[in-house]
Design a protein around this motif. Structure first.
Motif, PDB file in Angstrom:
ATOM      1  N   LYS A  74       0.844  -1.189   0.000  1.00 29.25           N
ATOM      2  CA  LYS A  74       0.000   0.000   0.000  1.00 29.25           C
ATOM      3  C   LYS A  74       0.883   1.244   0.000  1.00 29.25           C
ATOM      4  O   LYS A  74       1.794   1.372   0.806  1.00 29.25           O
ATOM      5  N   CYS A  75       0.634   2.136  -0.938  1.00 31.09           N
ATOM      6  CA  CYS A  75       1.547   3.264  -1.142  1.00 31.09           C
ATOM      7  C   CYS A  75       1.060   4.556  -0.488  1.00 31.09           C
ATOM      8  O   CYS A  75       1.811   5.524  -0.399  1.00 31.09           O
ATOM      9  N   GLY A  76      -0.197   4.592  -0.035  1.00 33.43           N
ATOM     10  CA  GLY A  76      -0.805   5.835   0.426  1.00 33.43           C
ATOM     11  C   GLY A  76      -0.062   6.515   1.569  1.00 33.43           C
ATOM     12  O   GLY A  76       0.122   7.721   1.558  1.00 33.43           O
ATOM     13  N   ARG A  83       8.536   6.474  -1.654  1.00 34.16           N
ATOM     14  CA  ARG A  83       7.854   6.551  -2.953  1.00 34.16           C
ATOM     15  C   ARG A  83       8.866   6.717  -4.087  1.00 34.16           C
ATOM     16  O   ARG A  83       8.725   6.127  -5.151  1.00 34.16           O
ATOM     17  N   THR A  84       9.901   7.491  -3.823  1.00 36.89           N
ATOM     18  CA  THR A  84      10.958   7.660  -4.830  1.00 36.89           C
ATOM     19  C   THR A  84      11.644   6.329  -5.095  1.00 36.89           C
ATOM     20  O   THR A  84      11.902   5.957  -6.243  1.00 36.89           O
ATOM     21  N   ALA A  85      11.909   5.566  -4.038  1.00 38.82           N
ATOM     22  CA  ALA A  85      12.562   4.258  -4.185  1.00 38.82           C
ATOM     23  C   ALA A  85      11.654   3.307  -4.976  1.00 38.82           C
ATOM     24  O   ALA A  85      12.131   2.574  -5.845  1.00 38.82           O
ATOM     25  N   LEU A  91       8.813   1.200 -11.405  1.00 35.25           N
ATOM     26  CA  LEU A  91       8.047   1.912 -12.427  1.00 35.25           C
ATOM     27  C   LEU A  91       8.934   2.492 -13.506  1.00 35.25           C
ATOM     28  O   LEU A  91      10.027   2.969 -13.249  1.00 35.25           O
ATOM     29  N   GLY A  92       8.426   2.441 -14.718  1.00 35.20           N
ATOM     30  CA  GLY A  92       9.038   3.187 -15.819  1.00 35.20           C
ATOM     31  C   GLY A  92       7.987   4.157 -16.324  1.00 35.20           C
ATOM     32  O   GLY A  92       6.816   3.820 -16.398  1.00 35.20           O
ATOM     33  N   PHE A  93       8.404   5.365 -16.651  1.00 35.60           N
ATOM     34  CA  PHE A  93       7.438   6.380 -17.047  1.00 35.60           C
ATOM     35  C   PHE A  93       7.908   7.076 -18.318  1.00 35.60           C
ATOM     36  O   PHE A  93       9.050   7.502 -18.408  1.00 35.60           O
ATOM     37  N   VAL A  94       7.034   7.151 -19.303  1.00 32.83           N
ATOM     38  CA  VAL A  94       7.311   7.980 -20.476  1.00 32.83           C
ATOM     39  C   VAL A  94       6.262   9.076 -20.496  1.00 32.83           C
ATOM     40  O   VAL A  94       5.066   8.800 -20.553  1.00 32.83           O
ATOM     41  N   ILE A 116      22.629   4.490 -12.316  1.00 30.63           N
ATOM     42  CA  ILE A 116      22.053   4.868 -11.016  1.00 30.63           C
ATOM     43  C   ILE A 116      21.657   3.605 -10.249  1.00 30.63           C
ATOM     44  O   ILE A 116      21.771   3.541  -9.027  1.00 30.63           O
ATOM     45  N   ALA A 117      21.224   2.567 -10.986  1.00 35.67           N
ATOM     46  CA  ALA A 117      20.837   1.310 -10.343  1.00 35.67           C
ATOM     47  C   ALA A 117      22.044   0.406 -10.054  1.00 35.67           C
ATOM     48  O   ALA A 117      21.886  -0.709  -9.574  1.00 35.67           O
TER      49      ALA A 117
END
Ligand code: ADP
Ligand code: MG
Length: 198
Positions: A74-76, A83-85, A91-94, A116-117
């Motif tokens: 649960k992310c809330g 959340r950044t981690a 997640l990948g975002f375009v 970075i990883a």
């Protein structure tokens, strides 16, 4: 019955924006479940809240109400660091408008998230080249963003988003800058890459 759990689950997501004294209600109780390996297209007119929903699903914005679950997490109530981690690892975002780094060439833009990883430069370079070639950019490896067309830039942004093999790839109108033929080619290539890389 099987007990496969959704990779991404949105429950009763609402989002409103305060505009002066007005409250603009954009999302009203959206439910969405995405299962492992599933491809889902979100379709709606301009202004209907697609980008808003993707930003919330990608943990870039918080909903006014509702719960987001990533792999049963649960992310809330998570703080910004966590959340950044999660964004980095899951997640990948375009984005609708790519945001490549202007001073780096195509290969280097795709190497950065790998380094970075913790991937070493040689391995990162090799995988970047392989992926860019798969996306039809084998002859553009050394081009900087300003030396690429809009559609080519967008394909570099796609390569950058998938190179670390995220569990969830969120794409916000990623192929809009491409012509019909290339758009279809890219759609098939993304499906093939998903089947290959999981
Ligand atoms: P779509 O991606 O489907 O075109 P958006 O999610 O970008 O739609 O926007 C949905 C609605 O929410 C639009 O009416 C837009 O003006 C409004 N909106 C989006 N972001 C904000 C914001 N940060 N502040 C106020 N209104 C916003
Ligand atoms: Mg949008």
């Amino acid at each position: 019955m099987n007990n496969v759990k959704p990779t991404l689950c949105l429950k009763k997501i609402s989002k409103s924006f305060k505009q002066g004294s007005q409250n603009l209600e954009v999302l009203k109780g959206v439910d969405l479940e995405i299962m492992p390996g599933e491809i889902v297209a979100l379709i709606g007119p301009s202004g209907s809240g697609k980008s808003t929903l993707l930003q919330i699903a990608g943990l870039l914005d918080r909903p006014s109400k509702g719960e987001i679950t990533l792999d049963e997490m649960k992310c809330g109530k998570l703080g910004d660091g966590m959340r950044t981690a999660l964004r980095r690892d899951y997640l990948g975002f375009v984005y609708q408008y790519h945001n490549l780094l202007a001073d780096f060439d195509a290969t280097e833009n795709v190497m950065l998230p790998q380094m970075i990883a913790g991937v070493n430069a040689g391995t990162a370079r090799e995988k970047s080249r392989w992926l860019l070639e798969r996306l039809g950019l084998g002859k553009r490896l050394k081009h900087r963003p300003a030396e690429l067309s809009g559609g080519e830039q967008q394909r570099v942004a796609i390569a950058r988003a998938i190179v670390n093999e995220p569990k969830v790839l969120l794409l916000d109108e990623p192929l809009g800058a491409l012509d019909l033929k290339l758009r279809q080619d890219m759609q098939y290539e993304l499906i093939r890459l998903k089947n290959e890389l999981g």
